[in-house]
Design a protein around this motif. Structure first.
Motif, PDB file in Angstrom:
ATOM      1  N   LEU A   1       0.837  -1.199   0.000  1.00 40.15           N
ATOM      2  CA  LEU A   1       0.000   0.000   0.000  1.00 40.15           C
ATOM      3  C   LEU A   1       0.876   1.256   0.000  1.00 40.15           C
ATOM      4  O   LEU A   1       0.675   2.168  -0.808  1.00 40.15           O
ATOM      5  N   ALA A   2       1.855   1.322   0.888  1.00 35.58           N
ATOM      6  CA  ALA A   2       2.744   2.489   0.948  1.00 35.58           C
ATOM      7  C   ALA A   2       3.511   2.659  -0.355  1.00 35.58           C
ATOM      8  O   ALA A   2       3.637   3.774  -0.870  1.00 35.58           O
ATOM      9  N   GLU A   3       4.011   1.587  -0.901  1.00 26.96           N
ATOM     10  CA  GLU A   3       4.767   1.644  -2.162  1.00 26.96           C
ATOM     11  C   GLU A   3       3.890   2.181  -3.290  1.00 26.96           C
ATOM     12  O   GLU A   3       4.311   3.040  -4.069  1.00 26.96           O
ATOM     13  N   THR A   4       2.665   1.705  -3.367  1.00 20.93           N
ATOM     14  CA  THR A   4       1.744   2.142  -4.416  1.00 20.93           C
ATOM     15  C   THR A   4       1.393   3.619  -4.265  1.00 20.93           C
ATOM     16  O   THR A   4       1.449   4.382  -5.227  1.00 20.93           O
ATOM     17  N   LEU A   5       1.040   4.010  -3.048  1.00 22.85           N
ATOM     18  CA  LEU A   5       0.600   5.392  -2.827  1.00 22.85           C
ATOM     19  C   LEU A   5       1.737   6.403  -2.892  1.00 22.85           C
ATOM     20  O   LEU A   5       1.545   7.515  -3.378  1.00 22.85           O
ATOM     21  N   LEU A   6       2.908   6.047  -2.399  1.00 22.32           N
ATOM     22  CA  LEU A   6       3.972   7.024  -2.249  1.00 22.32           C
ATOM     23  C   LEU A   6       5.054   6.947  -3.314  1.00 22.32           C
ATOM     24  O   LEU A   6       5.804   7.902  -3.495  1.00 22.32           O
ATOM     25  N   ARG A   7       5.114   5.841  -4.041  1.00 24.98           N
ATOM     26  CA  ARG A   7       6.173   5.705  -5.053  1.00 24.98           C
ATOM     27  C   ARG A   7       5.653   5.288  -6.425  1.00 24.98           C
ATOM     28  O   ARG A   7       6.395   5.303  -7.387  1.00 24.98           O
TER      29      ARG A   7
END
Length: 183
Positions: free
Chosen positions: A30-36
């Motif tokens: 989730l963090a990878e998708t949203l932030l990167r």
């Protein structure tokens, strides 16, 4: 001391993710998708939204981490990030980013629809549907991450330099790989 035993010696969400790789995998995705991932807002702008949400939620670990991650990717670095966290209305950022931060501030408050005024201001400043969507999802996700870290009373790093070292790993390798290398 954290409410649960963390045996890996890592602070904040890093320790939790290493401790529980089964829950870390979807959270890191989730963090990878949203932030990167390939979104229209820059990676630095998205990290700034995460840092701002975390600051409003008084979650020092997440605010410190994502402030460093934003600073590493934005012109103006730490000074810019500090100015946004202190007073986004006076910070040297675009009107669009300022309007999106106002949306993030509403998301982290009482659970209800973001105000029509905040959405209209973002649109007037040039934000499109995708950027409004992404801002809401980043802020909402960081409310989850902030609660995860705070509610388990995880420890902050002993050395403030921890955040800049983590920022280098995140910028170069992303979220899943960064946690793996912290082990």
């Amino acid at each position: 001391m954290a409410h649960i035993e963390i045996t890996n010696g890592q602070p904040g969400i890093t320790g939790l993710m290493i401790q529980r790789p089964d829950t870390a995998a979807p959270l890191n995705l989730l963090a990878e998708t949203l932030l990167r991932g390939p979104l229209t807002l820059s990676r630095g702008e998205r990290e700034l939204i995460a840092a701002y949400t975390s600051e409003l939620n008084t979650t020092p670990f997440c605010s410190g981490s994502h402030s460093a991650f934003a600073a590493a990717q934005l012109e103006g670095g730490h000074d810019l990030v500090k100015s946004v966290l202190h007073d986004p209305d006076a910070a040297p950022i675009s009107p669009k980013l300022r309007a999106l931060l106002a949306i993030a501030a509403e998301v982290r408050g009482e659970v209800r629809a973001v105000s029509q005024e905040a959405v209209a201001a973002a649109r007037e400043a040039g934000a499109d549907d995708a950027e409004i969507h992404d801002t809401v999802l980043i802020a909402a996700s960081f409310c989850l991450f902030n609660r995860y870290v705070t509610c388990l009373d995880t420890e902050e790093p002993a050395d403030a330099g921890y955040y800049d070292v983590s920022a280098q790993r995140i910028v170069e390798h992303g979220y899943g790989a960064a946690v793996a290398s912290a082990r």
